[in-house]
Design a protein around this motif. Sequence first.
Motif, PDB file in Angstrom:
ATOM      1  N   TRP A   1       0.820  -1.206   0.000  1.00 46.11           N
ATOM      2  CA  TRP A   1       0.000   0.000   0.000  1.00 46.11           C
ATOM      3  C   TRP A   1       0.857   1.261   0.000  1.00 46.11           C
ATOM      4  O   TRP A   1       0.442   2.299  -0.491  1.00 46.11           O
ATOM      5  CB  TRP A   1      -0.944   0.003   1.195  1.00 46.11           C
ATOM      6  N   VAL A   2       2.059   1.183   0.569  1.00 47.77           N
ATOM      7  CA  VAL A   2       2.952   2.343   0.655  1.00 47.77           C
ATOM      8  C   VAL A   2       3.767   2.537  -0.628  1.00 47.77           C
ATOM      9  O   VAL A   2       4.110   3.663  -0.978  1.00 47.77           O
ATOM     10  CB  VAL A   2       3.887   2.184   1.883  1.00 47.77           C
ATOM     11  N   ASP A   3       4.050   1.473  -1.335  1.00 48.77           N
ATOM     12  CA  ASP A   3       4.911   1.513  -2.523  1.00 48.77           C
ATOM     13  C   ASP A   3       4.161   2.064  -3.736  1.00 48.77           C
ATOM     14  O   ASP A   3       3.234   1.428  -4.239  1.00 48.77           O
ATOM     15  CB  ASP A   3       5.410   0.102  -2.818  1.00 48.77           C
ATOM     16  N   PRO A   4       4.565   3.256  -4.230  1.00 43.58           N
ATOM     17  CA  PRO A   4       3.850   3.838  -5.370  1.00 43.58           C
ATOM     18  C   PRO A   4       3.949   3.012  -6.649  1.00 43.58           C
ATOM     19  O   PRO A   4       3.149   3.194  -7.568  1.00 43.58           O
ATOM     20  CB  PRO A   4       4.497   5.212  -5.559  1.00 43.58           C
ATOM     21  N   ASP A   5       4.902   2.098  -6.729  1.00 44.24           N
ATOM     22  CA  ASP A   5       5.020   1.239  -7.912  1.00 44.24           C
ATOM     23  C   ASP A   5       4.193  -0.039  -7.797  1.00 44.24           C
ATOM     24  O   ASP A   5       4.143  -0.823  -8.736  1.00 44.24           O
ATOM     25  CB  ASP A   5       6.490   0.878  -8.149  1.00 44.24           C
ATOM     26  N   SER A   6       3.546  -0.229  -6.668  1.00 45.53           N
ATOM     27  CA  SER A   6       2.744  -1.422  -6.455  1.00 45.53           C
ATOM     28  C   SER A   6       1.335  -1.217  -7.018  1.00 45.53           C
ATOM     29  O   SER A   6       0.767  -0.129  -6.911  1.00 45.53           O
ATOM     30  CB  SER A   6       2.641  -1.707  -4.950  1.00 45.53           C
ATOM     31  N   PRO A   7       0.742  -2.262  -7.569  1.00 49.32           N
ATOM     32  CA  PRO A   7      -0.644  -2.137  -8.027  1.00 49.32           C
ATOM     33  C   PRO A   7      -1.623  -1.928  -6.864  1.00 49.32           C
ATOM     34  O   PRO A   7      -2.769  -1.566  -7.079  1.00 49.32           O
ATOM     35  CB  PRO A   7      -0.925  -3.461  -8.749  1.00 49.32           C
ATOM     36  N   TYR A   8      -1.167  -2.134  -5.630  1.00 55.01           N
ATOM     37  CA  TYR A   8      -2.014  -1.979  -4.452  1.00 55.01           C
ATOM     38  C   TYR A   8      -1.818  -0.641  -3.747  1.00 55.01           C
ATOM     39  O   TYR A   8      -2.400  -0.408  -2.696  1.00 55.01           O
ATOM     40  CB  TYR A   8      -1.739  -3.126  -3.457  1.00 55.01           C
ATOM     41  N   PHE A   9      -0.986   0.237  -4.311  1.00 54.71           N
ATOM     42  CA  PHE A   9      -0.678   1.537  -3.706  1.00 54.71           C
ATOM     43  C   PHE A   9      -1.944   2.294  -3.328  1.00 54.71           C
ATOM     44  O   PHE A   9      -2.908   2.351  -4.095  1.00 54.71           O
ATOM     45  CB  PHE A   9       0.143   2.380  -4.688  1.00 54.71           C
ATOM     46  N   LYS A  10      -1.928   2.869  -2.127  1.00 55.00           N
ATOM     47  CA  LYS A  10      -3.026   3.713  -1.647  1.00 55.00           C
ATOM     48  C   LYS A  10      -2.538   5.160  -1.647  1.00 55.00           C
ATOM     49  O   LYS A  10      -1.533   5.479  -0.998  1.00 55.00           O
ATOM     50  CB  LYS A  10      -3.466   3.306  -0.231  1.00 55.00           C
ATOM     51  N   PRO A  11      -3.231   6.047  -2.354  1.00 57.32           N
ATOM     52  CA  PRO A  11      -2.791   7.440  -2.491  1.00 57.32           C
ATOM     53  C   PRO A  11      -2.533   8.172  -1.181  1.00 57.32           C
ATOM     54  O   PRO A  11      -1.696   9.079  -1.138  1.00 57.32           O
ATOM     55  CB  PRO A  11      -3.928   8.097  -3.277  1.00 57.32           C
ATOM     56  N   ILE A  12      -3.197   7.790  -0.099  1.00 57.34           N
ATOM     57  CA  ILE A  12      -2.960   8.470   1.172  1.00 57.34           C
ATOM     58  C   ILE A  12      -1.480   8.422   1.554  1.00 57.34           C
ATOM     59  O   ILE A  12      -0.942   9.352   2.149  1.00 57.34           O
ATOM     60  CB  ILE A  12      -3.845   7.895   2.306  1.00 57.34           C
ATOM     61  N   PHE A  13      -0.791   7.345   1.184  1.00 59.31           N
ATOM     62  CA  PHE A  13       0.614   7.198   1.542  1.00 59.31           C
ATOM     63  C   PHE A  13       1.539   8.017   0.636  1.00 59.31           C
ATOM     64  O   PHE A  13       2.732   8.104   0.903  1.00 59.31           O
ATOM     65  CB  PHE A  13       1.018   5.724   1.568  1.00 59.31           C
ATOM     66  N   GLY A  14       0.991   8.620  -0.377  1.00 61.47           N
ATOM     67  CA  GLY A  14       1.760   9.518  -1.233  1.00 61.47           C
ATOM     68  C   GLY A  14       1.652  10.966  -0.790  1.00 61.47           C
ATOM     69  O   GLY A  14       2.305  11.843  -1.354  1.00 61.47           O
ATOM     70  N   GLU A  15       0.822  11.218   0.223  1.00 61.53           N
ATOM     71  CA  GLU A  15       0.632  12.582   0.706  1.00 61.53           C
ATOM     72  C   GLU A  15       1.802  13.003   1.595  1.00 61.53           C
ATOM     73  O   GLU A  15       2.436  12.174   2.239  1.00 61.53           O
ATOM     74  CB  GLU A  15      -0.684  12.683   1.487  1.00 61.53           C
ATOM     75  N   ASP A  16       2.062  14.298   1.626  1.00 62.46           N
ATOM     76  CA  ASP A  16       3.125  14.847   2.465  1.00 62.46           C
ATOM     77  C   ASP A  16       2.569  15.056   3.872  1.00 62.46           C
ATOM     78  O   ASP A  16       2.178  16.154   4.251  1.00 62.46           O
ATOM     79  CB  ASP A  16       3.627  16.163   1.867  1.00 62.46           C
TER      80      ASP A  16
END
Length: 130
Positions: free
Chosen positions: A67-82
């Motif tokens: 969920w944290v890995d932006p390259d994963s198909p399971y990425f959750k956008p919340i973890f891309g927030e600053d």
Amino acid sequence: MNTLTTTAAEMVAKARAEIDEIETSTLIGMLDDPNLVVVDIRDVRERQRSGFIPGSFHAPRGMIEFWVDPDSPYFKPIFGEDKNFVFHCASGWRSALTCQTLKNMGFQSAHLREGFSTWEAQGGPVERVE
């Protein structure tokens, strides 16, 4: 028969030496911070049984790296927030290992040292599922 060379307790102690830990009272005081994301990694049944920190984001422990890995198909956008991420489990063991793993991935976070176990007793708000 398997013989362990490292115990779970030793792994947690090593993780705690490498990560940022937050005390329960400190996190309670931070809840109004709009840049804070509290991430509950407990099993859904634990949340149903014990309640949860209002506004916390539920991320099952078994999926967190994906969920944290932006390259994963399971990425959750919340973890891309600053934002400032604080992870918690029930007693602080799983969240310590989680934060250590995420640190190794380059993701900055902290964890609630004593977990949810002392949250309500120390005056932390709890939301319950009806």
